[in-house]
Write an enzyme that holds these catalytic residues in place. Sequence first.
Site, PDB file in Angstrom:
ATOM      1  N   GLU A  21      -5.842  -0.456  -7.488  1.00 50.49           N
ATOM      2  CA  GLU A  21      -4.658   0.382  -8.102  1.00 50.49           C
ATOM      3  C   GLU A  21      -3.723  -0.242  -8.817  1.00 50.49           C
ATOM      4  OE1 GLU A  21      -4.733   4.089  -5.020  1.00 50.49           O
ATOM      5  OE2 GLU A  21      -3.655   2.398  -4.506  1.00 50.49           O
ATOM      6  N   SER A  59       0.933  -1.335  -0.074  1.00 53.15           N
ATOM      7  CA  SER A  59       0.037   0.041   0.048  1.00 53.15           C
ATOM      8  C   SER A  59       0.756   1.150  -0.060  1.00 53.15           C
ATOM      9  CB  SER A  59      -0.899   0.107   1.350  1.00 53.15           C
ATOM     10  OG  SER A  59       0.051   0.208   2.446  1.00 53.15           O
ATOM     11  N   ASN A  73      -4.001   6.350  -0.645  1.00 48.37           N
ATOM     12  CA  ASN A  73      -3.470   6.864   0.624  1.00 48.37           C
ATOM     13  C   ASN A  73      -2.826   7.788   0.568  1.00 48.37           C
ATOM     14  OD1 ASN A  73      -4.229   4.270   2.298  1.00 48.37           O
ATOM     15  ND2 ASN A  73      -2.827   3.032   1.232  1.00 48.37           N
ATOM     16  N   HIS A  87      -2.642  -3.137  -5.936  1.00 50.60           N
ATOM     17  CA  HIS A  87      -3.096  -2.699  -4.759  1.00 50.60           C
ATOM     18  C   HIS A  87      -4.580  -2.876  -4.696  1.00 50.60           C
ATOM     19  CE1 HIS A  87      -3.850   0.237  -1.266  1.00 50.60           C
ATOM     20  NE2 HIS A  87      -3.525  -1.028  -0.694  1.00 50.60           N
TER      21      HIS A  87
END
Length: 378
Positions: free
Chosen positions: A149, A116, A187, A137
């Site tokens: 992702e 991540s 993130n 991800h």
Amino acid sequence: MKIGVLGAGTMGAGIAQVAAQSGHEVVLVDVNQVQLDKAKIALMKILDRMIEKGSLDDTGKTAIVGRMQFSTQVTDFKGSGLIIEAIVEKIEVKHLVFKEIEEIVGVDCIIASNTSSLSIASIGSVLKVPSRVIGIHFFNPAPLMPLVEIIPAVQTNTETLNTAKSIIDSWNKVTVVCKDTPGFIVNRVARPFYGEALRIYEEGIADFATIDWAMTELAGFRMGPFTLMDYIGNDINYTVTETVFAAFYYDPRFKPAFTQKRHMEAGFLGRKTARGFYDYSEGIALPAPNKDEKLGQQIVDRILAMLINEAYDALFLNIASREAIDLAMTKGVNYPKGLLAWSEEIGLKTVLSRLEDLFQEYGEDRYRPNPLLKRLAK
């Protein structure tokens, strides 16, 4: 195509389930037999619940289970076309397993990481054929969350990217392609949702419950930042923030909060320890918020301006397309609206004015408006 998944934790097991449900032969590998057994039991319970809900029948369950192999041996990855690693977020450990995997699989096998926050380029640097490394991800829980992702490293070739994206698209996932930068899209862009909420609390403007109330009732988010951090786990959420902060050369926009660090150090990790920002012990009522709408709107405006600014920064630096950024935030973390579209709804000049006011008041770089936002507002 045979799919290999390394790591039988919640994320790895979820990815394996998605692949098996999509018709692939799947090998789930973990050196810990106990963890493998837990993953198998959990899978059976999930499939049984799907049967109860009518989304699966006994024949379908038998077929999915028949495609799954649970193993402690990495050598069972032999013959796989795609390996997805979902183990501990430590680069040195990933380097060891990536080198080991490459010795087992064929030259055409794509080797991916579900990391991540770590660099895909760094993870793939130990491979003899680094052009086959890529980031894939997923978001937790992998079977339910639609977004994935896809992160090509600087070494990744076009064929690897296209093939990986095609495979994940075929699993009925929503894929977005983004640059190999810290935090990728979600993130990275989501950091102010937590960071600015913590800052507002630390300044004594509002308590946890009031900030959560404002962000859910007035802004429309499914969870407030403190409820969400307790759900994710303060250990996990803080570590991601700290990792992103360090990876961005300590840019003050991503600076972690001592409040969260102290909660983590005290073992107040959230729901999993029955104590986080809130006390989840049996019989303990959650605190009531201050439902002052003027205060609540000030909280919303401040956090939302910071989120929008971060989304524009991602667009400004070509981390991903406008469409991908908004799609990532709505499908990856269930934001009520895409932040870039939301900014246009609010008005770019209004958002810019809020950021400029914060920047002038605090004199801190964390509040500096993004150049692209400034240009578009003009």
